[in-house]
Enzyme design. Sequence first.
Site, PDB file in Angstrom:
ATOM      1  N   GLY A   1       0.820  -1.217   0.000  1.00 40.99           N
ATOM      2  CA  GLY A   1       0.000   0.000   0.000  1.00 40.99           C
ATOM      3  C   GLY A   1       0.844   1.253   0.000  1.00 40.99           C
TER       4      GLY A   1
ATOM      5  N   GLY B   1       2.573   3.590   1.516  1.00 44.04           N
ATOM      6  CA  GLY B   1       3.211   3.854   2.802  1.00 44.04           C
ATOM      7  C   GLY B   1       3.784   5.253   2.905  1.00 44.04           C
TER       8      GLY B   1
ATOM      9  N   ASP C   1       8.960   6.032   7.767  1.00 47.48           N
ATOM     10  CA  ASP C   1       8.567   7.401   8.118  1.00 47.48           C
ATOM     11  C   ASP C   1       7.609   8.079   7.136  1.00 47.48           C
ATOM     12  OD1 ASP C   1      10.221   7.904   6.005  1.00 47.48           O
ATOM     13  OD2 ASP C   1      11.653   9.148   7.113  1.00 47.48           O
ATOM     14  N   GLY C   2       7.360   7.438   6.006  1.00 45.72           N
ATOM     15  CA  GLY C   2       6.434   8.049   5.048  1.00 45.72           C
ATOM     16  C   GLY C   2       6.992   9.228   4.285  1.00 45.72           C
TER      17      GLY C   2
ATOM     18  N   ARG D   1      -2.242  -1.504 -10.078  1.00 48.68           N
ATOM     19  CA  ARG D   1      -1.048  -2.333 -10.260  1.00 48.68           C
ATOM     20  C   ARG D   1      -1.454  -3.798 -10.301  1.00 48.68           C
ATOM     21  NH1 ARG D   1       2.772   1.004  -7.043  1.00 48.68           N
ATOM     22  NH2 ARG D   1       1.626   2.853  -6.453  1.00 48.68           N
TER      23      ARG D   1
ATOM     24  N   ASP E   1       3.959  -5.055  -7.478  1.00 52.21           N
ATOM     25  CA  ASP E   1       3.318  -3.799  -7.071  1.00 52.21           C
ATOM     26  C   ASP E   1       3.872  -2.619  -7.872  1.00 52.21           C
ATOM     27  OD1 ASP E   1       5.597  -4.668  -5.410  1.00 52.21           O
ATOM     28  OD2 ASP E   1       5.448  -2.691  -4.508  1.00 52.21           O
ATOM     29  N   ASN E   2       4.888  -2.859  -8.680  1.00 50.88           N
ATOM     30  CA  ASN E   2       5.443  -1.794  -9.510  1.00 50.88           C
ATOM     31  C   ASN E   2       5.162  -2.030 -10.988  1.00 50.88           C
ATOM     32  OD1 ASN E   2       6.458  -0.409  -7.313  1.00 50.88           O
ATOM     33  ND2 ASN E   2       8.448  -1.431  -7.394  1.00 50.88           N
TER      34      ASN E   2
HETATM   35  P1  AMP Z   1       8.700   1.206  -3.658  1.00 48.91           P
HETATM   36  O1  AMP Z   1      10.068   0.611  -3.497  1.00 48.91           O
HETATM   37  O2  AMP Z   1       8.707   2.697  -3.776  1.00 48.91           O
HETATM   38  O3  AMP Z   1       7.920   0.565  -4.748  1.00 48.91           O
HETATM   39  O4  AMP Z   1       7.953   0.936  -2.271  1.00 48.91           O
HETATM   40  C1  AMP Z   1       7.623  -0.360  -1.809  1.00 48.91           C
HETATM   41  C2  AMP Z   1       6.700  -0.235  -0.607  1.00 48.91           C
HETATM   42  O5  AMP Z   1       7.386   0.338   0.497  1.00 48.91           O
HETATM   43  C3  AMP Z   1       5.473   0.631  -0.842  1.00 48.91           C
HETATM   44  O6  AMP Z   1       4.410   0.059  -0.161  1.00 48.91           O
HETATM   45  C4  AMP Z   1       5.886   1.942  -0.222  1.00 48.91           C
HETATM   46  O7  AMP Z   1       4.783   2.719   0.148  1.00 48.91           O
HETATM   47  C5  AMP Z   1       6.720   1.499   0.963  1.00 48.91           C
HETATM   48  N1  AMP Z   1       7.683   2.529   1.368  1.00 48.91           N
HETATM   49  C6  AMP Z   1       8.834   2.837   0.745  1.00 48.91           C
HETATM   50  N2  AMP Z   1       9.475   3.845   1.380  1.00 48.91           N
HETATM   51  C7  AMP Z   1       8.713   4.188   2.436  1.00 48.91           C
HETATM   52  C8  AMP Z   1       8.832   5.159   3.493  1.00 48.91           C
HETATM   53  N3  AMP Z   1       9.860   5.999   3.578  1.00 48.91           N
HETATM   54  N4  AMP Z   1       7.835   5.203   4.407  1.00 48.91           N
HETATM   55  C9  AMP Z   1       6.780   4.372   4.335  1.00 48.91           C
HETATM   56  N5  AMP Z   1       6.618   3.439   3.388  1.00 48.91           N
HETATM   57  C10 AMP Z   1       7.563   3.338   2.439  1.00 48.91           C
HETATM   58 MG    MG Z   2       6.236   0.860  -5.572  1.00 46.91          MG
END
Ligand code: AMP
Ligand code: MG
Length: 464
Positions: free
Chosen positions: A81, A83, A115-116, A174, A237-238
């Site tokens: 989700g 995040g 940390d979002g 996705r 998810d990507n």
């Molecule tokens: P991504 O690598 O950007 O495709 O992210 C994979 C998952 O990790 C997704 O669910 C993101 O929302 C979560 N995520 C990545 N970085 C963060 C962050 N700094 N804080 C919270 N969730 C994260």
């Molecule tokens: Mg992603």
Amino acid sequence: MTQIRLTHHYADALPDLVTPWQGANVPGPKILRMNRALADRLGLADASPQMLAGMEVPEGAHPVAQVYAGHQFGGYSPRLGDGRALLLGEVARDGVLTDVALKGSGRTPYSRGADGKAALGPVLREYLMAQAMTGLGIPTTGALAVVTTGESVWREDGPLPGAILVRTAASHLRVGTFQYAAANGDVQALADYAIARHYPHRAGDYAGFFADVAARQAELIAKWMLVGFVHGVMNTDNMTISGETIDYGPCAFMEAYAPGVVFSSIDRQGRYAYGHQPMILGWNLARLAEAILPLIDTDESQAIARATGILEGVAAQYQAAWLSGMRAKLGLAGEETGDLALAEDFLRGIEGADWTLSFRDLGRDMDGFRSRLMADGWLEGWLPRWQARQDDGSANRMRAANPLFIPRNHRVEEALAAAHAGDMGPFDRLTQVLQRPFDDQPEHEALAQPAPADFGPYRTFCGT
Ligand code: AMP
Ligand code: MG
């Protein structure tokens, strides 16, 4: 100031797949860069920094965090989700919805302890890469703006300037969204929504929908391969349902051609190496097929047979898209049966040489071309075969198919380092040049050159 209105079709249609949410307050949101052409097209040019940071909700919007699942490096996570992301809403233009979303806008129920937030470097990197892909004519989510937050985010190396990426997309659906819906709820409602939004001629035809997604993804991955793009984290998810490239984390463009090249520091097994991408395409599509299997046919063995048939066709579709692109890159006239072998022999010959310049220089600057080859014994036999396939239009076809400029890793790093030091000049120059990657731009010739030997092997990190 024009009123910005965002719709909330997705949130309304699929309430089980979203959580109403808002961006975190940040001390000093400022728009560092905005993609004016895109903003004008979507009527977002007057958006305030507060709105683009998710702190102020525009008229009528209902921002949400989206839930999805996904296979990450082959291992299944049932609940990922947004995040660190937020779907602000959609812009509706001529009956087409475009998502406006944020990345780095603070914690959500899906943050899983993180940390979002996002740091300026990765946000600028995604902004640059998405614009480069647009310039190359490759379907991609859009990079609308970079907003600095005025606060620090903490990463291994200590505090970094925080930022938010404002991203547009045909949608954020996705493969992982389907995996989540299949495991938790109503995958038919999701499929109907995706069909209505992206493949309206497939209403009620789930096998046809799957075939269309597969075809679009096959074309997308072929385009990546033709420019030497390595996504780096092709988790389910990507991978979008729309066929757009999404999530520029550890991606990079290959310089020296090497099928096994990997840039991401976390991809230790090379699962997402350059040459593996077409195979991963099939793997990810198989996960989509599993998620919608009951929709394809109520009889499971029938459904499996149909899905398998479509999946078996994907390799051929990919190959056809790739070969058609290769014909253009080599300037071939028409189509002949020996073309695949001609292309494959060329690739074997240029192994270790710069991918981009090998194509660009072939037939234009043969001295330059030869000088980059690791071995040129093959060339004597190959050149006459290639020449026999040329006609008057070949040079133009090659020019239109072979970019001169790609985001070279050392130039991207240089631009990001300068941006960190407060100088946006190199970043802006690179972004500008990459809007017209097929045009000779003699004053920027240096940006077309490969990294100096002392740059060493390039490593990327996930943009978190
Ligand atoms: P991504 O690598 O950007 O495709 O992210 C994979 C998952 O990790 C997704 O669910 C993101 O929302 C979560 N995520 C990545 N970085 C963060 C962050 N700094 N804080 C919270 N969730 C994260
Ligand atoms: Mg992603």
